[in-house]
Design a protein around this motif. Structure first.
Motif, PDB file in Angstrom:
ATOM      1  N   TYR A   1      52.101  22.243  46.611  1.00 49.07           N
ATOM      2  CA  TYR A   1      50.846  22.952  46.340  1.00 49.07           C
ATOM      3  C   TYR A   1      50.895  23.603  44.953  1.00 49.07           C
ATOM      4  CZ  TYR A   1      46.863  26.044  46.977  1.00 49.07           C
ATOM      5  OH  TYR A   1      45.667  26.692  46.820  1.00 49.07           O
TER       6      TYR A   1
ATOM      7  N   PHE B   1      47.317  29.873  43.423  1.00 46.36           N
ATOM      8  CA  PHE B   1      46.153  29.248  42.791  1.00 46.36           C
ATOM      9  C   PHE B   1      45.194  28.717  43.839  1.00 46.36           C
ATOM     10  CE2 PHE B   1      50.021  27.706  40.453  1.00 46.36           C
ATOM     11  CZ  PHE B   1      49.971  28.621  39.413  1.00 46.36           C
TER      12      PHE B   1
ATOM     13  N   SER C   1      49.962  29.617  33.370  1.00 42.86           N
ATOM     14  CA  SER C   1      49.485  29.637  34.754  1.00 42.86           C
ATOM     15  C   SER C   1      49.093  31.030  35.225  1.00 42.86           C
ATOM     16  CB  SER C   1      50.530  29.047  35.694  1.00 42.86           C
ATOM     17  OG  SER C   1      51.651  29.902  35.810  1.00 42.86           O
TER      18      SER C   1
ATOM     19  N   VAL D   1      43.935  25.511  44.099  1.00 43.89           N
ATOM     20  CA  VAL D   1      44.186  24.205  43.504  1.00 43.89           C
ATOM     21  C   VAL D   1      42.937  23.325  43.530  1.00 43.89           C
ATOM     22  CG1 VAL D   1      45.582  22.098  43.658  1.00 43.89           C
ATOM     23  CG2 VAL D   1      46.647  24.322  43.963  1.00 43.89           C
TER      24      VAL D   1
ATOM     25  N   ASN E   1      50.996  20.960  42.215  1.00 48.80           N
ATOM     26  CA  ASN E   1      49.658  20.395  41.996  1.00 48.80           C
ATOM     27  C   ASN E   1      48.800  21.350  41.175  1.00 48.80           C
ATOM     28  OD1 ASN E   1      50.237  18.039  43.372  1.00 48.80           O
ATOM     29  ND2 ASN E   1      49.440  18.787  45.319  1.00 48.80           N
ATOM     30  N   GLY E   2      48.980  22.637  41.396  1.00 42.77           N
ATOM     31  CA  GLY E   2      48.279  23.631  40.575  1.00 42.77           C
ATOM     32  C   GLY E   2      48.697  23.517  39.120  1.00 42.77           C
TER      33      GLY E   2
ATOM     34  N   ASP F   1      41.449  21.755  40.181  1.00 43.44           N
ATOM     35  CA  ASP F   1      41.284  20.309  40.041  1.00 43.44           C
ATOM     36  C   ASP F   1      39.842  19.954  39.699  1.00 43.44           C
ATOM     37  OD1 ASP F   1      42.570  17.686  40.173  1.00 43.44           O
ATOM     38  OD2 ASP F   1      41.259  17.359  41.898  1.00 43.44           O
TER      39      ASP F   1
END
Length: 116
Positions: A41, A93, A80, A95, A44-45, A99
């Motif tokens: 997770y 985040f 980040s 995500v 991916n963020g 995205d």
């Protein structure tokens, strides 16, 4: 990585499944290394943040070449903090929103660069 079907036969039948090669011209963010973060997770963020940073750089420079490789994972992790929405270290985040934002920015970049 998704598989690509290749129908390379003399009689129209299926013979091979080949993986896409790394020399594709498409500008895509790589998957972050597993040691970058404990969970997929968070990784991916970081990947979405890399895409956002690259498109922000495009907005600043106007260059239509792929700018993903210009940024290190260290830079992504440092930036980040700007995208943290939660005090929960396992879910810092959103995500899905990151995205979506990255996709929107990339579509704007593609449209602008295609017009040139």
């Amino acid at each position: 990585m998704p598989l690509t079907l290749s129908a390379q036969t003399s009689q129209g039948g299926f013979e091979t499944m080949v993986q896409p090669t790394d020399d594709q011209t498409e500008c895509k963010a790589p998957r972050p290394p597993k040691d970058l973060a404990e969970t997929a997770y968070i990784r991916n963020g970081y990947r979405a943040i890399l895409r956002i940073i690259a498109t922000e750089h495009w907005r600043e420079t106007g260059g239509c070449d792929c700018q993903i490789a210009e940024f290190s994972w260290r830079e992504v992790v440092e930036r980040s903090e700007e995208f943290v929405i939660s005090g929960n270290p396992r879910l810092p985040f959103d995500v899905v929103k990151l995205d979506e934002m990255a996709t929107e920015f990339e579509e704007a970049r593609t449209a602008a660069c295609s017009a040139d």
